[in-house]
Design an enzyme around this catalytic site. Structure first.
Site, PDB file in Angstrom:
ATOM      1  N   ASP A 204     -39.778 -51.560  23.902  1.00  0.00           N
ATOM      2  CA  ASP A 204     -40.885 -52.024  24.738  1.00  0.00           C
ATOM      3  C   ASP A 204     -40.395 -53.001  25.805  1.00  0.00           C
ATOM      4  OD1 ASP A 204     -43.489 -52.179  25.558  1.00  0.00           O
ATOM      5  OD2 ASP A 204     -44.153 -53.516  23.971  1.00  0.00           O
TER       6      ASP A 204
ATOM      7  N   ASN B  17     -49.047 -42.522  25.291  1.00  0.00           N
ATOM      8  CA  ASN B  17     -48.425 -42.723  26.598  1.00  0.00           C
ATOM      9  C   ASN B  17     -48.873 -41.736  27.669  1.00  0.00           C
ATOM     10  OD1 ASN B  17     -45.192 -43.880  25.340  1.00  0.00           O
ATOM     11  ND2 ASN B  17     -47.007 -45.037  25.952  1.00  0.00           N
TER      12      ASN B  17
END
Length: 251
Positions: A20, A68
């Site tokens: 991340d 996503n």
């Protein structure tokens, strides 16, 4: 240095990583988000190399979650192209080093070109006996459990198993990565402290390590620091970074 000899047996067998912070790292550099994704590839290389040197059995990298797809279309497109490029350029190196590559998740949503690249990469490395590298792409922990449940339900409907036979072991055997150890250590970069629907079943007893480091800045020392923290959480005898590094140097 601590006088207790560190054994490789104390290291995690399966490490999962939520990579991340690519976008935020790029923004801090005054660059577009895709710049961060491209620079994150270097962190992937370093992580795989260090893990293999340490003798880790499996590493699972969360590359693209089922959530996503909600990102801007151009960013998703770049991620897909980056995925194809990395598969093309890196898989031969992995194969040369006896590493096995697997892509886990619902691959049906990817375009045919990417699906073909995935199949080729997996086929090239499928007989390798070294560390297993799982790339979680269009993956979600809930999806994994739902798919396992569907498979088991179908077997019950066909009379192959009885509903009373359903237990934790049976469900585990129908999940992705059923042949690998459960996750010992989860690492999440960028300071976020949640697991974001990642390997919910497989991480039931994992130690969870959250670091403020953005993924493109995650390097060998970052991984060793996380593993040192894990060993001390598990064994609590004051392991040092230097002891973990010695395992690499003695290989």
């Amino acid at each position: 240095m601590h006088n207790i000899q560190l054994s490789s047996e104390l290291l995690p067998k399966h490490i999962a990583i939520i990579m991340d912070g690519n976008g935020r790292w790029a923004k801090a550099q005054g660059k577009p988000r895709v710049f961060g994704h491209k620079n994150g590839v270097s962190a992937v290389r370093k992580t795989i190399s260090t893990s293999a040197k340490l003798g880790i059995k499996a590493i699972t990298l969360f590359a693209f979650s089922s959530e996503n797809w909600r990102r801007p279309e151009d960013e998703v497109g770049v991620l897909m192209e980056l995925f194809i490029t990395v598969l093309s350029t890196e898989v031969k190196k992995l194969h040369k080093n006896n590493l096995r590559l697997r892509v886990i998740g619902d691959k049906s949503r990817f375009n045919p070109r990417l699906q073909k690249k995935i199949d080729q990469a997996e086929a090239l490395t499928e007989n390798n006996t070294g560390m297993v590298i799982n790339i979680a792409a269009n993956y979600g922990g809930k999806w994994d459990i739902v798919e396992a449940t569907k498979s088991i339900s179908a077997k019950v409907a066909r009379g192959e198993i009885d509903a009373n036979d359903v237990n934790e072991e049976l469900i585990t055997s129908h999940l992705t990565m059923a042949d690998l150890p459960e996750v010992d250590l989860l690492i999440r970069t960028s300071g976020e402290c949640r697991i974001s629907n990642f390997m919910l079943w497989q991480m039931a007893y994992a130690e969870m390590y959250f670091t403020p480091t953005y993924w493109p800045e995650f390097n060998e020392d970052s991984l060793i620091e996380a593993i040192t923290w894990f060993v001390n959480r598990e064994r609590r005898f004051g392991c040092t970074d230097e002891q973990v590094k010695e395992l690499i140097e003695s290989d």
